[in-house]
Design a protein around this motif. Structure first.
Motif, PDB file in Angstrom:
ATOM      1  N   ALA A 287       0.840  -1.213   0.000  1.00 37.65           N
ATOM      2  CA  ALA A 287       0.000   0.000   0.000  1.00 37.65           C
ATOM      3  C   ALA A 287       0.866   1.251   0.000  1.00 37.65           C
ATOM      4  O   ALA A 287       0.575   2.234  -0.688  1.00 37.65           O
ATOM      5  CB  ALA A 287      -0.930  -0.016   1.218  1.00 37.65           C
ATOM      6  N   LEU A 288       1.963   1.224   0.771  1.00 34.38           N
ATOM      7  CA  LEU A 288       2.884   2.371   0.792  1.00 34.38           C
ATOM      8  C   LEU A 288       3.519   2.613  -0.571  1.00 34.38           C
ATOM      9  O   LEU A 288       3.810   3.755  -0.949  1.00 34.38           O
ATOM     10  CB  LEU A 288       3.985   2.123   1.826  1.00 34.38           C
ATOM     11  N   ALA A 289       3.737   1.516  -1.333  1.00 27.68           N
ATOM     12  CA  ALA A 289       4.370   1.640  -2.652  1.00 27.68           C
ATOM     13  C   ALA A 289       3.527   2.463  -3.622  1.00 27.68           C
ATOM     14  O   ALA A 289       4.032   2.955  -4.634  1.00 27.68           O
ATOM     15  CB  ALA A 289       4.645   0.250  -3.222  1.00 27.68           C
ATOM     16  N   ARG A 290       2.226   2.596  -3.326  1.00 32.34           N
ATOM     17  CA  ARG A 290       1.356   3.418  -4.191  1.00 32.34           C
ATOM     18  C   ARG A 290       1.472   4.905  -3.866  1.00 32.34           C
ATOM     19  O   ARG A 290       0.934   5.739  -4.584  1.00 32.34           O
ATOM     20  CB  ARG A 290      -0.093   2.960  -4.029  1.00 32.34           C
ATOM     21  N   GLU A 291       2.182   5.196  -2.774  1.00 32.74           N
ATOM     22  CA  GLU A 291       2.264   6.583  -2.309  1.00 32.74           C
ATOM     23  C   GLU A 291       3.615   7.235  -2.604  1.00 32.74           C
ATOM     24  O   GLU A 291       3.737   8.457  -2.527  1.00 32.74           O
ATOM     25  CB  GLU A 291       2.011   6.633  -0.788  1.00 32.74           C
ATOM     26  N   PHE A 292       4.643   6.418  -2.892  1.00 32.14           N
ATOM     27  CA  PHE A 292       5.992   6.948  -3.066  1.00 32.14           C
ATOM     28  C   PHE A 292       6.592   6.406  -4.367  1.00 32.14           C
ATOM     29  O   PHE A 292       6.243   5.321  -4.804  1.00 32.14           O
ATOM     30  CB  PHE A 292       6.874   6.547  -1.877  1.00 32.14           C
ATOM     31  N   PRO A 293       7.525   7.189  -4.983  1.00 32.07           N
ATOM     32  CA  PRO A 293       8.111   6.714  -6.249  1.00 32.07           C
ATOM     33  C   PRO A 293       8.843   5.375  -6.093  1.00 32.07           C
ATOM     34  O   PRO A 293       8.720   4.493  -6.922  1.00 32.07           O
ATOM     35  CB  PRO A 293       9.085   7.837  -6.639  1.00 32.07           C
ATOM     36  N   VAL A 294       9.627   5.240  -5.009  1.00 28.44           N
ATOM     37  CA  VAL A 294      10.318   3.981  -4.725  1.00 28.44           C
ATOM     38  C   VAL A 294      10.246   3.725  -3.227  1.00 28.44           C
ATOM     39  O   VAL A 294      10.450   4.638  -2.429  1.00 28.44           O
ATOM     40  CB  VAL A 294      11.805   4.022  -5.162  1.00 28.44           C
ATOM     41  N   VAL A 295       9.928   2.473  -2.855  1.00 31.58           N
ATOM     42  CA  VAL A 295       9.990   2.066  -1.454  1.00 31.58           C
ATOM     43  C   VAL A 295      11.123   1.048  -1.330  1.00 31.58           C
ATOM     44  O   VAL A 295      11.109   0.017  -1.997  1.00 31.58           O
ATOM     45  CB  VAL A 295       8.656   1.451  -0.973  1.00 31.58           C
ATOM     46  N   LEU A 296      12.129   1.369  -0.510  1.00 27.48           N
ATOM     47  CA  LEU A 296      13.225   0.449  -0.236  1.00 27.48           C
ATOM     48  C   LEU A 296      13.005  -0.161   1.145  1.00 27.48           C
ATOM     49  O   LEU A 296      12.982   0.545   2.147  1.00 27.48           O
ATOM     50  CB  LEU A 296      14.574   1.180  -0.269  1.00 27.48           C
ATOM     51  N   VAL A 297      12.827  -1.478   1.190  1.00 31.77           N
ATOM     52  CA  VAL A 297      12.628  -2.192   2.449  1.00 31.77           C
ATOM     53  C   VAL A 297      13.950  -2.855   2.819  1.00 31.77           C
ATOM     54  O   VAL A 297      14.479  -3.667   2.049  1.00 31.77           O
ATOM     55  CB  VAL A 297      11.517  -3.251   2.330  1.00 31.77           C
ATOM     56  N   VAL A 298      14.506  -2.511   3.981  1.00 28.34           N
ATOM     57  CA  VAL A 298      15.811  -3.008   4.400  1.00 28.34           C
ATOM     58  C   VAL A 298      15.637  -4.088   5.465  1.00 28.34           C
ATOM     59  O   VAL A 298      14.944  -3.884   6.463  1.00 28.34           O
ATOM     60  CB  VAL A 298      16.694  -1.873   4.944  1.00 28.34           C
ATOM     61  N   THR A 299      16.267  -5.250   5.227  1.00 32.59           N
ATOM     62  CA  THR A 299      16.233  -6.362   6.185  1.00 32.59           C
ATOM     63  C   THR A 299      17.650  -6.619   6.695  1.00 32.59           C
ATOM     64  O   THR A 299      18.621  -6.066   6.165  1.00 32.59           O
ATOM     65  CB  THR A 299      15.701  -7.643   5.529  1.00 32.59           C
ATOM     66  N   SER A 300      17.775  -7.495   7.679  1.00 29.01           N
ATOM     67  CA  SER A 300      19.100  -7.772   8.246  1.00 29.01           C
ATOM     68  C   SER A 300      19.891  -8.771   7.408  1.00 29.01           C
ATOM     69  O   SER A 300      21.110  -8.711   7.350  1.00 29.01           O
ATOM     70  CB  SER A 300      18.968  -8.290   9.674  1.00 29.01           C
ATOM     71  N   THR A 301      19.207  -9.723   6.734  1.00 31.15           N
ATOM     72  CA  THR A 301      19.913 -10.757   5.967  1.00 31.15           C
ATOM     73  C   THR A 301      19.270 -10.945   4.603  1.00 31.15           C
ATOM     74  O   THR A 301      18.120 -10.574   4.378  1.00 31.15           O
ATOM     75  CB  THR A 301      19.890 -12.118   6.690  1.00 31.15           C
ATOM     76  N   ILE A 302      20.018 -11.577   3.701  1.00 30.72           N
ATOM     77  CA  ILE A 302      19.515 -11.855   2.358  1.00 30.72           C
ATOM     78  C   ILE A 302      18.370 -12.854   2.415  1.00 30.72           C
ATOM     79  O   ILE A 302      17.419 -12.785   1.632  1.00 30.72           O
ATOM     80  CB  ILE A 302      20.648 -12.374   1.428  1.00 30.72           C
ATOM     81  N   GLU A 303      18.440 -13.804   3.358  1.00 30.22           N
ATOM     82  CA  GLU A 303      17.375 -14.799   3.496  1.00 30.22           C
ATOM     83  C   GLU A 303      16.044 -14.121   3.811  1.00 30.22           C
ATOM     84  O   GLU A 303      15.013 -14.399   3.193  1.00 30.22           O
ATOM     85  CB  GLU A 303      17.733 -15.796   4.597  1.00 30.22           C
ATOM     86  N   LYS A 304      16.047 -13.180   4.774  1.00 23.41           N
ATOM     87  CA  LYS A 304      14.820 -12.484   5.142  1.00 23.41           C
ATOM     88  C   LYS A 304      14.350 -11.584   4.007  1.00 23.41           C
ATOM     89  O   LYS A 304      13.146 -11.415   3.793  1.00 23.41           O
ATOM     90  CB  LYS A 304      15.041 -11.685   6.424  1.00 23.41           C
ATOM     91  N   ALA A 305      15.304 -11.014   3.272  1.00 26.26           N
ATOM     92  CA  ALA A 305      14.943 -10.142   2.146  1.00 26.26           C
ATOM     93  C   ALA A 305      14.192 -10.919   1.073  1.00 26.26           C
ATOM     94  O   ALA A 305      13.169 -10.464   0.559  1.00 26.26           O
ATOM     95  CB  ALA A 305      16.201  -9.498   1.561  1.00 26.26           C
ATOM     96  N   GLU A 306      14.691 -12.103   0.736  1.00 27.39           N
ATOM     97  CA  GLU A 306      14.041 -12.906  -0.307  1.00 27.39           C
ATOM     98  C   GLU A 306      12.658 -13.362   0.120  1.00 27.39           C
ATOM     99  O   GLU A 306      11.690 -13.306  -0.651  1.00 27.39           O
ATOM    100  CB  GLU A 306      14.921 -14.115  -0.650  1.00 27.39           C
ATOM    101  N   SER A 307      12.536 -13.809   1.382  1.00 24.10           N
ATOM    102  CA  SER A 307      11.237 -14.249   1.889  1.00 24.10           C
ATOM    103  C   SER A 307      10.226 -13.104   1.871  1.00 24.10           C
ATOM    104  O   SER A 307       9.077 -13.265   1.437  1.00 24.10           O
ATOM    105  CB  SER A 307      11.409 -14.796   3.306  1.00 24.10           C
ATOM    106  N   LEU A 308      10.665 -11.924   2.314  1.00 25.09           N
ATOM    107  CA  LEU A 308       9.771 -10.769   2.367  1.00 25.09           C
ATOM    108  C   LEU A 308       9.417 -10.287   0.966  1.00 25.09           C
ATOM    109  O   LEU A 308       8.279  -9.884   0.707  1.00 25.09           O
ATOM    110  CB  LEU A 308      10.449  -9.642   3.162  1.00 25.09           C
ATOM    111  N   ARG A 309      10.397 -10.353   0.047  1.00 24.34           N
ATOM    112  CA  ARG A 309      10.105  -9.940  -1.335  1.00 24.34           C
ATOM    113  C   ARG A 309       8.971 -10.768  -1.933  1.00 24.34           C
ATOM    114  O   ARG A 309       8.071 -10.248  -2.585  1.00 24.34           O
ATOM    115  CB  ARG A 309      11.354 -10.073  -2.212  1.00 24.34           C
ATOM    116  N   GLN A 310       8.997 -12.063  -1.673  1.00 26.46           N
ATOM    117  CA  GLN A 310       7.959 -12.929  -2.220  1.00 26.46           C
ATOM    118  C   GLN A 310       6.590 -12.604  -1.614  1.00 26.46           C
ATOM    119  O   GLN A 310       5.577 -12.630  -2.317  1.00 26.46           O
ATOM    120  CB  GLN A 310       8.318 -14.395  -1.965  1.00 26.46           C
ATOM    121  N   GLU A 311       6.567 -12.297  -0.332  1.00 24.25           N
ATOM    122  CA  GLU A 311       5.282 -11.958   0.297  1.00 24.25           C
ATOM    123  C   GLU A 311       4.724 -10.643  -0.248  1.00 24.25           C
ATOM    124  O   GLU A 311       3.542 -10.540  -0.559  1.00 24.25           O
ATOM    125  CB  GLU A 311       5.458 -11.866   1.820  1.00 24.25           C
TER     126      GLU A 311
END
Length: 998
Positions: free
Chosen positions: A44-68
């Motif tokens: 929902a936030l991505a509809r409000e801003f040109p780019v949303v960068l979501v920062v995670t602690s590890t690559i594993e969490k980043a990939e899991s969150l990207r899919q969700e």
């Protein structure tokens, strides 16, 4: 419905107030968000801003969150990974993915990017400076300028393109594998005009579809700005897990958390719509999780069939539940909450993305030993252009004993194979004109004939035993197949089908399934077990070690969790009391599937109704156990699994005699292992280990000196205080070693410092980095096999081979290290290292006494002779010779200027010689045109000659020769006819001669 979820979130007063604050550059924080609600809010936030960068602690969490997030955002969510460990190594999918994200940013599109801290803080190329090379069909571009641009972009030139970052040139054909593309691209030029653009499959080298245009990104980054600083103005930085991110930043040398915090306009640690508190509680079991689902909820799942069963009364539509309720204020659940799944993996089709098929590139090098089927063993001395009887063409030159030379014409190259024996032993060269080679061949063939006849008698006797005719698949088996995360690979699908067909026949099955570890043999066994259990029969699965038993048990329990069958285990990991309970349940039918060590063969183990026995790695059992197995095999269906590499040539030779299935197709998304040869470095070691741990993986650190291994483990602990390190080697107490390996499997350790005991070990997909210390002290085959312990999952695997520069390396050691770095392509089974392993494996399958025969005639000819012996044993007619000698005094060859690489020309000559149908000849002609451009006259003539050869084969012709102004045709039955050469088109006249002769 997902749009309604996002609209409901975006319309809530809380959300609007927080967005307003964010747009004023005020930091804000939301309350705790349960499960998929975080992903929904981010979308929902991505509809409000040109780019949303979501920062995670590890690559594993980043990939899991990207899919969700992608479930809600509609395929607009990208992952920005950290760069490779060595920035100079840009020829990987990681570099391509990073550049693709930067390219999307340069187009000013709305994007959501998820990145671990290391990615967000890494230096990258400013998106504005990234200029893609866009080429349309019909466009004008000077070919030499294009090639220079590719080199400037960082692409490497090869004879044949197999991986990203490579290009090749063949006349008017330019092949490029852009780092930002799934498929390689073929450009066909007419002068400086792009006539055609086609995607092609690197594995087969064949074009797949036409394109109107192509875009090529550089193969390397010009890194000068940190990624989070490269975002467009007005972008939003979200810290998905604030405290974990802070800790991760602290571990990165030279990085400051304040930098990242100053750039972040929000710390989004959670978000909750009113009235949600208390609805989500952690529950261990699947049924418990569903019990916690509120009466009204939005579920996003890829398992609709499971939801239909467990949540009756609600309509399941396209993977989500629609209960006819309002959306606003309702919780959002995904598979994470419903089924406890860590990743939202999708079922993918089997595609080999990288590497080149063996048959497309000959491994023959000047000086290699070769075997000519008719003349014996010699040395390959290159390709030579020669003129004989007024016709100039290319010949393959072989040197035999006493310096005798043999020139093999293109039409007969199919009779030549590279010599492969076992180990490094050098074969004895044959003498031209001697009968010694004929005697050797005859002796080997007789031994093979004797062996195949024995096997034929054995298998004929088995046919007389009554067996179980299992019924066709039922709903439970179809449900099980539907829950397999990936589509079966072609070989895997064939093996599953063959096993099921065997089981449905009323005789005892005895099928061997060969395939490398991780290539899908277990899934074949799981499908077979389901078939037996659904028919009310019991299944016993036998493995040689307790660790393997535990691994199989975990796999079977996971796959059968929704089916009504009881799966149990018998090994030392179970107490004596538990073992007694399992044994009793087996006798009275309380257990459907049991997995165990040789404990299953004990006298106290009795089955109520055993229908299927699955044996893993039978060669690792003792003689007494094998005798017990023989008794069991007489009455039940048997499926044997083996990770011993067996080449296709041997498989085809034996397939008509034994029930064998071969799985050589790499699993979906399996990539070659990225291999580095380096001087030992504490810094590289610690960084390599840290990176693997960051992405949720584990590491093998192999050191083969037992007395130094504990010291190395302590050194690693000092370098990485937070890493959990274990030690394992063959001199440890057996139970202690077993316990260590088990705990490593259970992820209680991050690093296993060990000796080469892992060489023939477990399939642990989570281990995707291996460090081999003193790599120069290992043999090539051993290095290949040890390195093969990683790279058994879709995750890119890394191998770091350390040598110590203070100790001088021998020339052979350097050659081995160079070779192992080259042997990275998937399916490179005919490379030296794998070849040696295959021959050893063949000895395991056929018996040690056959090793001498393989040495005498070479592996490939051995397999051909075996195939002939099998046909004879089955009563089939064996036609010999299989080659037709054609000598029409024509210039018929592949011009070196058309296919410039000798290895490719030899491979193409061999493939031409192996064709047995007219359709096959036409198919390879199309391939020539596709891969190399318009077919030149000498090759057109060679193709016509090969068409003639196919016709001659089917007509029982032994030779077709031009003698003066005559054409002489000899048949296999020694009949000879002579025809006049009355015109210029000698090939057409020869074809008519064949017809007239019949």
């Amino acid at each position: 419905m997902l749009d309604e979820v996002l609209a409901a979130i975006a319309g809530s007063d809380l959300f609007r107030r927080q967005v307003a604050r964010l747009k004023k550059d005020e930091r804000t924080s939301f309350s705790s968000l349960p499960g998929a609600a975080f992903a929904a809010v981010t979308a929902a936030l991505a509809r409000e801003f040109p780019v949303v960068l979501v920062v995670t602690s590890t690559i594993e969490k980043a990939e899991s969150l990207r899919q969700e997030i992608d479930l809600f955002a509609g395929k607009n969510t990208l992952l920005f990974a950290p760069p490779e460990l060595f920035h100079a190594d840009n020829f990987s999918e990681t570099a391509g993915e990073r550049l693709a994200v930067l390219n999307e940013l340069s187009k000013h599109r709305r994007l959501t990017v998820v990145s671990p801290v290391r990615g967000a803080l890494s230096n990258c190329q400013p998106p504005k400076s990234l200029q893609a090379l866009d080429i349309p069909v019909g466009g004008e571009i000077e070919r030499e300028s294009l090639l220079k641009k590719l080199v400037d972009f960082g692409y490497r030139r090869f004879d044949i393109v197999g991986e990203r970052g490579e290009f090749s040139v063949r006349g008017g054909i330019v092949d490029i594998y852009p780092v930002n593309q799934e498929r390689a691209i073929r450009f066909e030029f007419a002068g400086d005009t792009v006539e055609s653009i086609r995607q092609f499959d690197p594995y087969s080298q064949r074009s797949t579809e036409k394109l109107a245009a192509a875009s090529i990104l550089p193969a390397r980054e010009s890194a000068s700005v940190q990624f989070y600083k490269a975002l467009p103005a007005g972008s939003l930085v979200v810290l998905a897990e604030r405290m974990e991110v802070v800790r991760a930043v602290g571990e990165i040398e030279g990085a400051s958390f304040k930098e990242l915090e100053a750039a972040a306009r929000a710390e989004l640690s959670g978000f909750a719509l009113p009235g949600e508190e208390g609805l989500f509680r952690k529950v261990d079991s699947f049924f418990g999780r569903l019990a916690e689902v509120p009466k009204e909820a939005v579920l996003v799942s890829r398992h609709p069939h499971r939801l239909r069963e467990e949540l009756p009364g609600k309509a399941v539509v396209a993977g989500k539940i629609d209960g006819g309720f309002e959306i606003n204020g309702l919780p959002v659940l995904s598979d994470k909450e419903l089924f406890g799944e860590r990743h939202l993996t999708r079922k993918k089709a089997a595609i080999v993305k990288e590497g080149v098929a063996d048959e497309l590139l000959s491994d023959l090098k000047y000086g290699d030993y070769v075997v000519h089927e008719n003349y014996g063993i010699g040395v390959y001395r290159g390709m030579k252009k020669m003129e004989f009887d007024g016709a100039t063409q290319e010949y393959l030159l072989i040197e035999f004993s006493s310096g005798d030379l043999l020139y093999v014409p293109p039409t007969m190259i199919g009779l030549v194979e590279k010599y492969s024996g076992s180990g490094d032993a050098r074969p004895r060269l044959s003498r031209l004109g001697s009968k010694e080679w004929i005697k050797t061949r005859s002796r080997v063939k007789k031994a093979l004939r004797d062996m195949t006849q024995e096997l034929t008698v054995l298998y004929a006797a088995r046919e007389k035993f009554p067996g179980i005719a299992f019924p066709p698949d039922d709903i439970w088996q179809k449900e099980l197949a539907a829950t397999f995360s990936y589509e079966e690979t072609p070989d895997q699908a064939k093996a599953i089908s063959a096993v099921k067909n065997d089981m449905e026949v009323a005789r005892p099955m005895d099928r061997l399934v060969c395939g490398d570890v991780g290539y899908g043999k277990t899934e074949v066994a799981i499908r077979a077990a389901a078939k037996a259990a659904s028919a009310g029969k019991q299944v016993a699965i036998l493995a040689p070690t307790t660790i393997l038993v535990e691994q199989h048990f975990n796999n079977f329990k996971e796959r059968f969790k929704n089916l009504p069958y009881v799966v149990e285990m018998l090994s030392r990991f179970r107490s004596p009391r538990e073992q007694k309970e399992v044994a009793r349940a087996l006798e009275f039918g309380g257990v459907d599937i049991v997995i165990g060590t040789h404990r299953l063969l004990s006298k106290d183990i009795k089955f109520k109704d055993l229908g299927l026995l699955i044996v893993d790695e039978e060669q690792r059992f003792g003689v007494a156990h094998k005798e017990k197995l023989k008794q069991l095999k007489k009455s039940v269906d048997v499926l044997t699994l083996s990770a011993t590499p067996i080449p296709r040539t041997l498989y085809f030779s034996l397939a008509g005699l034994r029930e064998i299935s071969l799985i050589t197709t790499p699993p979906v998304d399996r990539s070659p292992i990225r291999t580095y040869i380096l001087p030992y470095s504490d810094q590289v070691l610690s960084e390599a280990v840290r990176r693997e741990i960051d992405r949720g993986g584990q590491v093998y650190f192999v050191h083969n000196t037992v007395d130094k291994i504990t010291g190395l483990a302590n050194r690693l602990k000092k370098l990485l205080p937070t890493a959990r390190v274990a030690v394992g080697h063959g001199q440890m107490d057996e139970k202690r070693l077993e316990k260590t390996m088990q705990e490593f499997m259970e992820r209680k350790y991050d690093v296993l410092v060990c000796t080469s005991i892992i060489e023939s070990g477990l399939d642990i997909p989570n281990v995707n980095t291996i460090v081999i210390d003193n790599a120069d002290r290992f043999g090539l085959s051993q290095l290949y096999q040890i390195r093969g312990r990683v790279g058994r999952s879709p995750v890119r695997a890394y191998a770091y081979l350390f040598y110590h520069p203070e100790r001088s390396l021998s020339e052979h050691a350097l050659e081995r290290l160079k070779a192992i770095q080259e042997f990275t392509a998937l399916g490179s089974g005919y490379k030296l290292a794998m070849r040696d392993l295959e021959i050893r494996g063949s000895g395991n399958l056929l018996g040690a006494e056959q090793s001498g025969h393989i040495y005498e005639v070479g592996f490939d000819l051995y397999c051909e002779l075996l195939e002939e012996a099998v046909r004879e044993a089955k009563g089939e007619k064996v036609v010999a010779p299989r080659e037709v000698e054609i000598d029409l005094k024509l210039e018929a060859s592949i011009p070196p200027e058309y296919v410039t690489d000798d290895r490719q020309r030899i491979a193409l000559y061999r493939r031409l010689n192996m064709i047995t149908t007219l359709e096959g000849v036409e198919e390879i002609r199309k391939e020539f045109k596709d891969r190399f451009g318009p077919v030149p006259p000498p090759l057109e003539t060679l193709i016509r000659v090969m068409r003639l050869k196919v016709k001659a084969l089917s007509s029982g012709v032994a030779s077709v020769k031009a003698v003066g102004n005559l054409i002489r045709v000899e048949w296999l039955n020694k009949k000879v006819k002579v025809f006049k050469n009355t015109g210029k088109d000698i090939v057409a006249i020869a074809e008519k001669a064949l017809t007239a002769g019949n």
